[in-house]
Motif scaffolding. Structure first.
Motif, PDB file in Angstrom:
ATOM      1  N   ILE A  99      33.476  92.811 119.631  1.00 35.97           N
ATOM      2  CA  ILE A  99      33.740  91.590 120.560  1.00 35.97           C
ATOM      3  C   ILE A  99      34.837  90.874 120.215  1.00 35.97           C
ATOM      4  CG2 ILE A  99      31.167  91.380 120.785  1.00 35.97           C
ATOM      5  CD1 ILE A  99      31.120  89.139 118.751  1.00 35.97           C
ATOM      6  N   SER A 100      35.409  90.988 119.017  1.00 36.61           N
ATOM      7  CA  SER A 100      36.912  90.250 118.664  1.00 36.61           C
ATOM      8  C   SER A 100      37.892  90.970 119.574  1.00 36.61           C
ATOM      9  CB  SER A 100      37.236  90.334 117.264  1.00 36.61           C
ATOM     10  OG  SER A 100      35.980  89.701 116.574  1.00 36.61           O
ATOM     11  N   GLY A 101      37.895  92.118 119.399  1.00 37.49           N
ATOM     12  CA  GLY A 101      38.985  93.093 120.302  1.00 37.49           C
ATOM     13  C   GLY A 101      38.845  92.385 121.804  1.00 37.49           C
ATOM     14  N   GLU A 102      37.438  92.427 122.144  1.00 38.96           N
ATOM     15  CA  GLU A 102      37.233  91.844 123.712  1.00 38.96           C
ATOM     16  C   GLU A 102      38.036  90.818 124.048  1.00 38.96           C
ATOM     17  OE1 GLU A 102      33.857  91.555 126.991  1.00 38.96           O
ATOM     18  OE2 GLU A 102      33.264  92.540 124.955  1.00 38.96           O
ATOM     19  N   MET A 103      38.010  89.759 123.087  1.00 43.32           N
ATOM     20  CA  MET A 103      38.452  88.350 123.230  1.00 43.32           C
ATOM     21  C   MET A 103      40.015  88.449 123.036  1.00 43.32           C
ATOM     22  SD  MET A 103      38.831  85.259 123.833  1.00 43.32           S
ATOM     23  CE  MET A 103      37.135  84.894 124.054  1.00 43.32           C
ATOM     24  N   HIS A 104      40.488  89.369 122.099  1.00 41.82           N
ATOM     25  CA  HIS A 104      41.938  89.423 121.935  1.00 41.82           C
ATOM     26  C   HIS A 104      42.698  90.006 123.183  1.00 41.82           C
ATOM     27  CE1 HIS A 104      45.615  91.539 120.313  1.00 41.82           C
ATOM     28  NE2 HIS A 104      45.461  90.432 119.417  1.00 41.82           N
ATOM     29  N   SER A 105      41.939  90.830 123.981  1.00 46.69           N
ATOM     30  CA  SER A 105      42.826  91.715 124.999  1.00 46.69           C
ATOM     31  C   SER A 105      42.307  91.393 126.326  1.00 46.69           C
ATOM     32  CB  SER A 105      42.319  92.913 124.556  1.00 46.69           C
ATOM     33  OG  SER A 105      41.305  93.450 124.765  1.00 46.69           O
TER      34      SER A 105
END
Length: 218
Positions: A99-105
């Motif tokens: 989910i952190s990667g989803e927010m990041h990209s």
């Protein structure tokens, strides 16, 4: 003690600077903060979403220089493994990274429609449909995490990387008066009252307003 410097842009406008600063504080890193001027061309490009590659926040820790928020997070998780910036369970760490990667990209429509501005408040702000889909997805993420890990933070009793990544979104929800379901609203409020967030917001309130374009848009 290894000297560390975190270079950021605006406290009021830069969501990436906020994320990087939260991550460094959560790791227990002793660092000084260097703030680039709003008149700097690179800073303006970042804040106005005109640059495809942002070099702030940028952490210098001894001989190591690392930029990009997730890269800083991974470096500090390796350097300070006991700080708890990632959950302890391997499956939870994978979920947190996802989910952190989803927010990041992702969430491009939300970023463009609701730029971060801690000092502003726009009651009854009209959110266009593209951003509404992003908001719905974020609320789903909140609900899923709070169901699984029982809050008050996304992965349980204490903040972690995922909370740092979604913290700027919580400020946007307040700035633009975004209506949220009760549980998502409670999480938003928990983040806004997180002592590190209060400290950042107080510093942002004293920041000179040098990026006129972001104010003029609204």
């Amino acid at each position: 003690m290894t000297a560390a410097t975190l270079t950021i842009s605006s406290r009021n406008y830069s969501s990436w600077s906020l994320r990087g600063w939260l991550i460094c504080r959560m790791a227990g890193l002793d660092f000084r903060t260097e703030v680039l001027s709003g008149t700097d061309a690179t800073t303006r490009a970042e804040l106005l979403h005109l640059s495809p590659s942002f070099l702030v926040p940028r952490l210098r820790h001894g001989d190591v220089v690392v930029w990009d928020t997730l890269a800083i997070a991974e470096y500090l998780a390796e350097t300070f493994p006991d700080a708890g910036s990632l959950p302890g369970n391997v499956a939870e760490r994978a979920h947190c990274r996802s989910i952190s990667g989803e927010m990041h990209s992702g969430f491009v429509n939300l970023r463009s429609a609701l730029p971060m501005n801690l000092r502003a408040f726009h009651p009854d702000f009209r959110v266009f449909n593209g951003a509404k889909a992003d908001i719905e997805r974020i609320v789903t993420i909140f609900d899923d995490c709070l169901d699984r890990y029982e809050g008050p933070y996304l992965f349980g009793a204490r903040p972690c990387l995922a909370d740092a990544m979604f913290a700027p979104v919580c400020t946007r929800f307040r700035t633009y008066d975004v209506a949220l379901p009760p549980r998502a609203a409670a999480y938003r409020d928990a983040i806004l009252h997180w002592p590190l967030m209060v400290e950042w917001a107080e510093a942002a309130a004293d920041e000179p307003d040098e990026i006129e374009e972001l104010e003029m848009e609204f």
